[in-house]
Motif scaffolding. Structure first.
Motif, mmCIF file in Angstrom:
data_model
loop_
_atom_site.group_PDB
_atom_site.id
_atom_site.type_symbol
_atom_site.label_atom_id
_atom_site.label_comp_id
_atom_site.label_asym_id
_atom_site.label_seq_id
_atom_site.Cartn_x
_atom_site.Cartn_y
_atom_site.Cartn_z
ATOM 1 N N VAL A 47 0.844 -1.195 0.000
ATOM 2 C CA VAL A 47 0.000 0.000 0.000
ATOM 3 C C VAL A 47 0.880 1.247 0.000
ATOM 4 O O VAL A 47 0.672 2.183 -0.778
ATOM 5 C CB VAL A 47 -0.954 -0.008 1.215
ATOM 6 N N ALA A 48 1.893 1.262 0.873
ATOM 7 C CA ALA A 48 2.807 2.411 0.934
ATOM 8 C C ALA A 48 3.660 2.473 -0.326
ATOM 9 O O ALA A 48 3.909 3.558 -0.866
ATOM 10 C CB ALA A 48 3.701 2.308 2.169
ATOM 11 N N LEU A 49 4.107 1.338 -0.795
ATOM 12 C CA LEU A 49 4.992 1.329 -1.966
ATOM 13 C C LEU A 49 4.254 1.843 -3.192
ATOM 14 O O LEU A 49 4.820 2.582 -4.008
ATOM 15 C CB LEU A 49 5.537 -0.087 -2.199
ATOM 16 N N ALA A 50 2.975 1.525 -3.329
ATOM 17 C CA ALA A 50 2.196 2.010 -4.467
ATOM 18 C C ALA A 50 1.999 3.516 -4.366
ATOM 19 O O ALA A 50 2.113 4.244 -5.352
ATOM 20 C CB ALA A 50 0.846 1.296 -4.501
ATOM 21 N N GLU A 51 1.734 4.015 -3.156
ATOM 22 C CA GLU A 51 1.569 5.457 -2.937
ATOM 23 C C GLU A 51 2.849 6.198 -3.287
ATOM 24 O O GLU A 51 2.831 7.275 -3.858
ATOM 25 C CB GLU A 51 1.240 5.731 -1.464
ATOM 26 N N ALA A 52 3.969 5.618 -2.900
ATOM 27 C CA ALA A 52 5.264 6.285 -3.043
ATOM 28 C C ALA A 52 5.773 6.268 -4.482
ATOM 29 O O ALA A 52 6.658 7.044 -4.834
ATOM 30 C CB ALA A 52 6.293 5.619 -2.132
ATOM 31 N N ALA A 53 5.214 5.418 -5.305
ATOM 32 C CA ALA A 53 5.742 5.246 -6.660
ATOM 33 C C ALA A 53 5.667 6.539 -7.475
ATOM 34 O O ALA A 53 6.472 6.746 -8.394
ATOM 35 C CB ALA A 53 4.994 4.122 -7.362
ATOM 36 N N ALA A 54 4.731 7.413 -7.121
ATOM 37 C CA ALA A 54 4.546 8.641 -7.891
ATOM 38 C C ALA A 54 5.550 9.728 -7.519
ATOM 39 O O ALA A 54 5.598 10.773 -8.146
ATOM 40 C CB ALA A 54 3.132 9.166 -7.674
ATOM 41 N N SER A 55 6.377 9.490 -6.507
ATOM 42 C CA SER A 55 7.308 10.519 -6.025
ATOM 43 C C SER A 55 8.752 10.120 -6.305
ATOM 44 O O SER A 55 9.085 8.933 -6.346
ATOM 45 C CB SER A 55 7.121 10.692 -4.515
ATOM 46 N N ASP A 56 9.604 11.143 -6.496
ATOM 47 C CA ASP A 56 11.035 10.866 -6.681
ATOM 48 C C ASP A 56 11.742 10.631 -5.351
ATOM 49 O O ASP A 56 12.840 10.090 -5.314
ATOM 50 C CB ASP A 56 11.715 12.050 -7.386
ATOM 51 N N ALA A 57 11.126 11.067 -4.249
ATOM 52 C CA ALA A 57 11.760 10.924 -2.929
ATOM 53 C C ALA A 57 11.788 9.449 -2.532
ATOM 54 O O ALA A 57 10.855 8.700 -2.835
ATOM 55 C CB ALA A 57 10.978 11.719 -1.895
ATOM 56 N N PRO A 58 12.853 9.010 -1.862
ATOM 57 C CA PRO A 58 12.903 7.613 -1.417
ATOM 58 C C PRO A 58 11.700 7.286 -0.530
ATOM 59 O O PRO A 58 11.329 8.088 0.328
ATOM 60 C CB PRO A 58 14.207 7.528 -0.606
#
Ligand code: SF4
Length: 134
Positions: A47-58
């Protein structure tokens, strides 16, 4: 049945600050104030990994992820405990007695490596940890 056969396996310990590659649980989000907002009940790391995919930040700079403790494969492992958990608990105890603090509601307390080894002293410090603070 022998004593050995009757003894339950110890629970698998979870690392509460693990990189995305080892993550199985979405533990929390880093707030603008740099504190962890814990997610309960437990949610899968995806869930977090999918959310984070749209950002360049680690992802590890924006979310806290938990996964199986890898013991001797981790640089913080001392040989018999997690050195990072010990260091965090020690530093925080100098600031405030853990007994004075209400424990955060997190999803992994039953299996958390830091809690198993440091007890309640680990939890107030944990809520300030950003896995990747670059
Ligand atoms: S240190 Fe405490 S608050 Fe942090 S993950 Fe472990 S049990 Fe939860």
């Amino acid at each position: 049945m022998t004593d050995v056969a009757r003894r339950a396996d110890p629970p698998e310990r979870m690392c509460p600050s693990t990189p995305a590659a080892n993550a199985t649980v979405f533990l929390g989000m880093i707030t603008p104030a740099g504190r962890v907002a814990y997610v309960t009940p437990a949610m899968p790391a995806e869930v977090a990994l999918a959310e984070a995919a749209a950002s360049d930040a680690p992802v590890e700079s924006r979310y806290r992820l938990a996964g199986p403790c890898v013991t001797s494969s981790c640089g913080f492992w001392t040989g018999d405990h997690c050195g990072l958990g010990a260091r965090l608990a020690d530093s925080y105890q100098e600031v405030v007695a853990p007994a004075e603090v209400e424990l955060p509601k997190c999803a992994i307390r039953r299996t958390c490596r830091w809690f198993a080894e440091q007890g309640a002293a680990a939890c107030p410090a944990c809520s300030h940890v950003v896995t990747d603070s670059r």
